[in-house]
Write a protein that holds these residues in place. Structure first.
Motif, PDB file in Angstrom:
ATOM      1  N   GLU A 287      63.556  53.198  29.911  1.00  0.00           N
ATOM      2  CA  GLU A 287      62.203  52.680  30.146  1.00  0.00           C
ATOM      3  C   GLU A 287      62.253  51.257  30.694  1.00  0.00           C
ATOM      4  O   GLU A 287      61.481  50.903  31.590  1.00  0.00           O
ATOM      5  CB  GLU A 287      61.388  52.738  28.851  1.00  0.00           C
ATOM      6  CG  GLU A 287      59.958  52.313  29.010  1.00  0.00           C
ATOM      7  CD  GLU A 287      59.127  53.218  29.904  1.00  0.00           C
ATOM      8  OE1 GLU A 287      58.085  52.743  30.418  1.00  0.00           O
ATOM      9  OE2 GLU A 287      59.491  54.393  30.095  1.00  0.00           O
TER      10      GLU A 287
ATOM     11  N   ARG B 124      60.668  50.267  34.284  1.00  0.00           N
ATOM     12  CA  ARG B 124      59.650  49.213  34.418  1.00  0.00           C
ATOM     13  C   ARG B 124      60.156  48.068  35.283  1.00  0.00           C
ATOM     14  O   ARG B 124      59.388  47.470  36.048  1.00  0.00           O
ATOM     15  CB  ARG B 124      59.241  48.705  33.042  1.00  0.00           C
ATOM     16  CG  ARG B 124      58.443  49.720  32.250  1.00  0.00           C
ATOM     17  CD  ARG B 124      57.974  49.156  30.943  1.00  0.00           C
ATOM     18  NE  ARG B 124      57.336  50.169  30.128  1.00  0.00           N
ATOM     19  CZ  ARG B 124      56.508  49.909  29.133  1.00  0.00           C
ATOM     20  NH1 ARG B 124      56.220  48.654  28.821  1.00  0.00           N
ATOM     21  NH2 ARG B 124      55.973  50.887  28.435  1.00  0.00           N
TER      22      ARG B 124
ATOM     23  N   ARG C 200      59.730  49.191  38.830  1.00  0.00           N
ATOM     24  CA  ARG C 200      58.324  49.100  39.265  1.00  0.00           C
ATOM     25  C   ARG C 200      57.920  47.656  39.528  1.00  0.00           C
ATOM     26  O   ARG C 200      57.164  47.370  40.461  1.00  0.00           O
ATOM     27  CB  ARG C 200      57.403  49.734  38.224  1.00  0.00           C
ATOM     28  CG  ARG C 200      57.405  51.245  38.271  1.00  0.00           C
ATOM     29  CD  ARG C 200      56.237  51.863  37.515  1.00  0.00           C
ATOM     30  NE  ARG C 200      56.239  51.547  36.102  1.00  0.00           N
ATOM     31  CZ  ARG C 200      56.842  52.253  35.153  1.00  0.00           C
ATOM     32  NH1 ARG C 200      57.510  53.338  35.483  1.00  0.00           N
ATOM     33  NH2 ARG C 200      56.781  51.897  33.891  1.00  0.00           N
ATOM     34  N   GLN C 201      58.433  46.733  38.720  1.00  0.00           N
ATOM     35  CA  GLN C 201      58.142  45.318  38.932  1.00  0.00           C
ATOM     36  C   GLN C 201      58.731  44.846  40.256  1.00  0.00           C
ATOM     37  O   GLN C 201      58.086  44.122  41.007  1.00  0.00           O
ATOM     38  CB  GLN C 201      58.691  44.478  37.773  1.00  0.00           C
ATOM     39  CG  GLN C 201      58.440  42.998  37.893  1.00  0.00           C
ATOM     40  CD  GLN C 201      56.981  42.629  37.817  1.00  0.00           C
ATOM     41  OE1 GLN C 201      56.214  43.278  37.126  1.00  0.00           O
ATOM     42  NE2 GLN C 201      56.595  41.591  38.527  1.00  0.00           N
TER      43      GLN C 201
ATOM     44  N   VAL D  68      59.003  42.290  32.381  1.00  0.00           N
ATOM     45  CA  VAL D  68      58.344  43.430  31.735  1.00  0.00           C
ATOM     46  C   VAL D  68      58.740  43.578  30.267  1.00  0.00           C
ATOM     47  O   VAL D  68      58.146  44.365  29.542  1.00  0.00           O
ATOM     48  CB  VAL D  68      58.644  44.748  32.487  1.00  0.00           C
ATOM     49  CG1 VAL D  68      58.136  44.680  33.913  1.00  0.00           C
ATOM     50  CG2 VAL D  68      60.118  45.093  32.453  1.00  0.00           C
TER      51      VAL D  68
ATOM     52  N   LEU E 186      57.095  45.787  27.049  1.00  0.00           N
ATOM     53  CA  LEU E 186      57.931  46.897  26.618  1.00  0.00           C
ATOM     54  C   LEU E 186      58.169  46.834  25.110  1.00  0.00           C
ATOM     55  O   LEU E 186      58.084  47.853  24.416  1.00  0.00           O
ATOM     56  CB  LEU E 186      59.268  46.870  27.365  1.00  0.00           C
ATOM     57  CG  LEU E 186      60.306  47.911  26.953  1.00  0.00           C
ATOM     58  CD1 LEU E 186      59.806  49.321  27.263  1.00  0.00           C
ATOM     59  CD2 LEU E 186      61.622  47.656  27.653  1.00  0.00           C
TER      60      LEU E 186
END
Length: 82
Positions: free
Chosen positions: A49, A53, A56-57, A74, A78
């Motif tokens: 995860e 993330r 995606r950042q 992130v 998280l």
């Protein structure tokens, strides 16, 4: 981490056990094999995860490479989500 089933990586039970033992107040505390497997799976999900993330950042910043800074950005959310 070690590779298992040719497709995914898992944390070694010995490594997870040592991580847990470092935080127990009583040195005699023991962890069952089932608990070790469960914690190892939780660590695997957490790492995946965090990587997703972070990716995606990086995409949000129009970058094609994920750096530690992206994961650091992130990480607070998280940790709250877990």
């Amino acid at each position: 981490m070690e590779k298992r089933d040719g497709s995914s990586y898992v944390f070694k039970k010995e490594t997870v056990n040592k991580l847990l033992q470092r935080h127990f107040k009583d040195d005699k505390t023991q962890v069952s094999d089932d608990a070790l497997l469960l914690v190892a799976e939780l660590l695997k999900v957490f790492v995946r995860e965090a990587a997703a993330r972070g990716a995606r950042q990086a995409q949000a910043e129009d970058l094609t490479r994920v750096d530690v800074e992206h994961v650091e950005k992130v990480l607070p959310q998280l940790l709250l989500d877990f």
